[in-house]
Design a protein around this motif. Structure first.
Motif, PDB file in Angstrom:
ATOM      1  N   LYS A  24       0.828  -1.210   0.000  1.00 17.65           N
ATOM      2  CA  LYS A  24       0.000   0.000   0.000  1.00 17.65           C
ATOM      3  C   LYS A  24       0.862   1.258   0.000  1.00 17.65           C
ATOM      4  O   LYS A  24       0.533   2.255  -0.657  1.00 17.65           O
ATOM      5  CB  LYS A  24      -0.925  -0.010   1.206  1.00 17.65           C
ATOM      6  CG  LYS A  24      -2.003  -1.083   1.147  1.00 17.65           C
ATOM      7  CD  LYS A  24      -2.896  -1.039   2.374  1.00 17.65           C
ATOM      8  CE  LYS A  24      -3.969  -2.124   2.303  1.00 17.65           C
ATOM      9  NZ  LYS A  24      -4.832  -2.113   3.509  1.00 17.65           N
ATOM     10  N   LEU A  25       1.976   1.198   0.745  1.00 13.92           N
ATOM     11  CA  LEU A  25       2.879   2.351   0.795  1.00 13.92           C
ATOM     12  C   LEU A  25       3.486   2.636  -0.581  1.00 13.92           C
ATOM     13  O   LEU A  25       3.544   3.795  -1.028  1.00 13.92           O
ATOM     14  CB  LEU A  25       3.984   2.095   1.825  1.00 13.92           C
ATOM     15  CG  LEU A  25       4.987   3.237   2.035  1.00 13.92           C
ATOM     16  CD1 LEU A  25       4.283   4.456   2.628  1.00 13.92           C
ATOM     17  CD2 LEU A  25       6.117   2.781   2.962  1.00 13.92           C
ATOM     18  N   LEU A  26       3.940   1.575  -1.263  1.00  8.35           N
ATOM     19  CA  LEU A  26       4.516   1.748  -2.597  1.00  8.35           C
ATOM     20  C   LEU A  26       3.475   2.240  -3.597  1.00  8.35           C
ATOM     21  O   LEU A  26       3.791   3.020  -4.499  1.00  8.35           O
ATOM     22  CB  LEU A  26       5.114   0.421  -3.086  1.00  8.35           C
ATOM     23  CG  LEU A  26       6.351  -0.077  -2.330  1.00  8.35           C
ATOM     24  CD1 LEU A  26       6.714  -1.486  -2.781  1.00  8.35           C
ATOM     25  CD2 LEU A  26       7.526   0.861  -2.548  1.00  8.35           C
ATOM     26  N   LYS A  27       2.244   1.787  -3.448  1.00 10.13           N
ATOM     27  CA  LYS A  27       1.179   2.210  -4.342  1.00 10.13           C
ATOM     28  C   LYS A  27       0.926   3.704  -4.244  1.00 10.13           C
ATOM     29  O   LYS A  27       0.630   4.375  -5.243  1.00 10.13           O
ATOM     30  CB  LYS A  27      -0.101   1.431  -4.024  1.00 10.13           C
ATOM     31  CG  LYS A  27      -1.236   1.668  -5.006  1.00 10.13           C
ATOM     32  CD  LYS A  27      -2.425   0.791  -4.680  1.00 10.13           C
ATOM     33  CE  LYS A  27      -3.550   0.997  -5.700  1.00 10.13           C
ATOM     34  NZ  LYS A  27      -4.715   0.136  -5.390  1.00 10.13           N
ATOM     35  N   ARG A  28       1.074   4.256  -3.031  1.00 13.27           N
ATOM     36  CA  ARG A  28       0.857   5.688  -2.845  1.00 13.27           C
ATOM     37  C   ARG A  28       2.067   6.522  -3.253  1.00 13.27           C
ATOM     38  O   ARG A  28       1.926   7.627  -3.768  1.00 13.27           O
ATOM     39  CB  ARG A  28       0.522   5.984  -1.373  1.00 13.27           C
ATOM     40  CG  ARG A  28      -0.820   5.443  -0.913  1.00 13.27           C
ATOM     41  CD  ARG A  28      -1.249   6.113   0.377  1.00 13.27           C
ATOM     42  NE  ARG A  28      -0.252   5.920   1.431  1.00 13.27           N
ATOM     43  CZ  ARG A  28      -0.295   4.945   2.330  1.00 13.27           C
ATOM     44  NH1 ARG A  28      -1.279   4.063   2.280  1.00 13.27           N
ATOM     45  NH2 ARG A  28       0.636   4.836   3.255  1.00 13.27           N
ATOM     46  N   ARG A  29       3.275   5.982  -3.047  1.00 14.29           N
ATOM     47  CA  ARG A  29       4.487   6.769  -3.246  1.00 14.29           C
ATOM     48  C   ARG A  29       5.019   6.742  -4.677  1.00 14.29           C
ATOM     49  O   ARG A  29       5.633   7.713  -5.127  1.00 14.29           O
ATOM     50  CB  ARG A  29       5.577   6.263  -2.298  1.00 14.29           C
ATOM     51  CG  ARG A  29       5.254   6.450  -0.821  1.00 14.29           C
ATOM     52  CD  ARG A  29       5.207   7.924  -0.465  1.00 14.29           C
ATOM     53  NE  ARG A  29       4.905   8.139   0.928  1.00 14.29           N
ATOM     54  CZ  ARG A  29       5.835   8.160   1.900  1.00 14.29           C
ATOM     55  NH1 ARG A  29       7.107   7.952   1.577  1.00 14.29           N
ATOM     56  NH2 ARG A  29       5.485   8.369   3.143  1.00 14.29           N
ATOM     57  N   ILE A  30       4.845   5.632  -5.410  1.00 12.81           N
ATOM     58  CA  ILE A  30       5.431   5.491  -6.748  1.00 12.81           C
ATOM     59  C   ILE A  30       4.361   5.776  -7.789  1.00 12.81           C
ATOM     60  O   ILE A  30       3.325   5.107  -7.838  1.00 12.81           O
ATOM     61  CB  ILE A  30       6.020   4.075  -6.942  1.00 12.81           C
ATOM     62  CG1 ILE A  30       7.083   3.788  -5.873  1.00 12.81           C
ATOM     63  CG2 ILE A  30       6.626   3.939  -8.337  1.00 12.81           C
ATOM     64  CD1 ILE A  30       7.649   2.400  -5.936  1.00 12.81           C
ATOM     65  N   GLU A  31       4.613   6.757  -8.653  1.00 21.64           N
ATOM     66  CA  GLU A  31       3.639   7.141  -9.665  1.00 21.64           C
ATOM     67  C   GLU A  31       3.762   6.297 -10.942  1.00 21.64           C
ATOM     68  O   GLU A  31       2.763   5.993 -11.575  1.00 21.64           O
ATOM     69  CB  GLU A  31       3.819   8.623 -10.022  1.00 21.64           C
ATOM     70  CG  GLU A  31       3.503   9.561  -8.848  1.00 21.64           C
ATOM     71  CD  GLU A  31       3.629  11.016  -9.253  1.00 21.64           C
ATOM     72  OE1 GLU A  31       3.995  11.275 -10.429  1.00 21.64           O
ATOM     73  OE2 GLU A  31       3.368  11.886  -8.404  1.00 21.64           O
ATOM     74  N   ARG A  65       6.145   0.696 -10.076  1.00 25.00           N
ATOM     75  CA  ARG A  65       5.317   0.329  -8.925  1.00 25.00           C
ATOM     76  C   ARG A  65       4.982  -1.151  -8.945  1.00 25.00           C
ATOM     77  O   ARG A  65       5.049  -1.841  -7.917  1.00 25.00           O
ATOM     78  CB  ARG A  65       4.036   1.163  -8.936  1.00 25.00           C
ATOM     79  CG  ARG A  65       3.115   0.857  -7.757  1.00 25.00           C
ATOM     80  CD  ARG A  65       1.939   1.809  -7.684  1.00 25.00           C
ATOM     81  NE  ARG A  65       1.087   1.696  -8.843  1.00 25.00           N
ATOM     82  CZ  ARG A  65       0.902   2.657  -9.737  1.00 25.00           C
ATOM     83  NH1 ARG A  65       1.535   3.802  -9.621  1.00 25.00           N
ATOM     84  NH2 ARG A  65       0.090   2.468 -10.763  1.00 25.00           N
TER      85      ARG A  65
END
Length: 299
Positions: free
Chosen positions: A35-42, A47
């Motif tokens: 979930k963190l990577l989904k929010r941080r990586i565009e 991603r």
């Protein structure tokens, strides 16, 4: 209560509880990091790879946790039980184990990746996802002509990478050869027809030819393969009805249908400008006139 405490304090139960505790922690960490990577990586591709990397690391930690819990301690009393359990589990879950092994094979050997166009187990399409068990494909073909999506999403077990051939349209050489047949009459100027067809193909496909030549040079250096003709070529075939000009050319694997349409459209326009020197052929029927009969009836 005292009996319950005594039971929980036994070495085997303590190991199982400890393993379950760390298993929950690892699974929670995998979900949180995804979930963190989904929010941080565009970037979608980065991603996706990062999330899959987290999953693989998490599964590796779970396997390591199980091995540490049951291997690096005194297991003399449990050797037979663990052996029988492992053998039964392996036999029961052999397809699942093969699928997980296939996912590691796909990621590390780079058999294919998301975005590639492949054909596996008789199913062709674009890879849209790869998880630890299944490869998800957007299907092409079936009741749809040419390389068009059918609209169905197909999940294929990763175990199939060990069971049959995998046809990859885009891994090292993202181009394919294709052919079209142009039919002209015997009265047509064949040399003029060949010239205008080749010129049309060279004008339409110049970008593909340049890019594909560079890619093919890399293929020749990397693999044991002979050099190939990249430029458009024509072969003539004489039939009972017409002269068949077979045009062989190279195109991007994603634009096969569009390229064929553009070539046919440009060629038929060029043929019309020849003022009848080149005529496209079609199946024709010749009707013979029945001879007149002179019948005299004598009374």
């Amino acid at each position: 209560m005292q009996e319950l405490f005594d039971f929980l304090n036994t070495p085997m139960v303590s190991k199982i509880l400890g393993m379950l505790f760390w298993l929950i922690i690892i699974l929670f960490a995998i979900g949180f990091l995804r979930k963190l990577l989904k929010r941080r990586i565009e970037d979608g591709a980065i991603r996706y790879k990062a999330q899959k990397g987290i999953e693989i690391i998490g599964y590796a930690l779970i396997i390591l946790l199980i091995l540490v819990s049951f291997t690096f301690n005194d297991i003399r009393d449990y050797t037979i039980i663990i052996g029988l359990f492992t053998a039964g589990l392996t036999f029961t879950l052999q397809e699942l184990i093969l699928s997980i092994a296939g996912s590691f094979y796909i990621f590390f050997v780079r058999v294919y990746k998301p975005g590639d166009r492949i054909e596996i187990n008789g199913i062709k399409g674009d890879v849209i996802d790869i998880d630890s068990i299944y490869t998800t494909i957007m299907e092409m073909g079936e009741w749809v002509n040419s390389d068009n999506y059918s609209g169905r999403i197909v999940k294929i077990s990763n175990a199939f990478v060990f069971k049959g051939p995998i046809k990859n349209y885009s891994m090292d050489f993202p181009f394919v050869w294709d052919e079209i047949n142009i039919l002209i009459t015997f009265e047509s100027d064949v040399e003029l027809a060949k010239k205008l067809i080749l010129e049309t193909a060279e004008n339409q496909l110049s970008d593909y030819v340049l890019k594909s030549k560079a890619k093919w040079e890399e293929m020749v250096k990397r693999y044991y393969i002979e050099n190939a003709t990249i430029d458009p070529t024509i072969a003539i075939n004489l039939t009972d009805n017409w002269v068949e000009l077979n045009l062989r050319y190279i195109t991007d694997y994603k634009r096969r249908r569009a390229t064929k349409h553009e070539l046919f459209d440009a060629i038929q326009k060029a043929v019309r400008q020849t003022n009848g020197k080149v005529i496209l052929a079609s199946t024709t029927l010749q009707l013979l006139k029945i001879p007149e009969l002179d019948v005299n009836i004598k009374k």
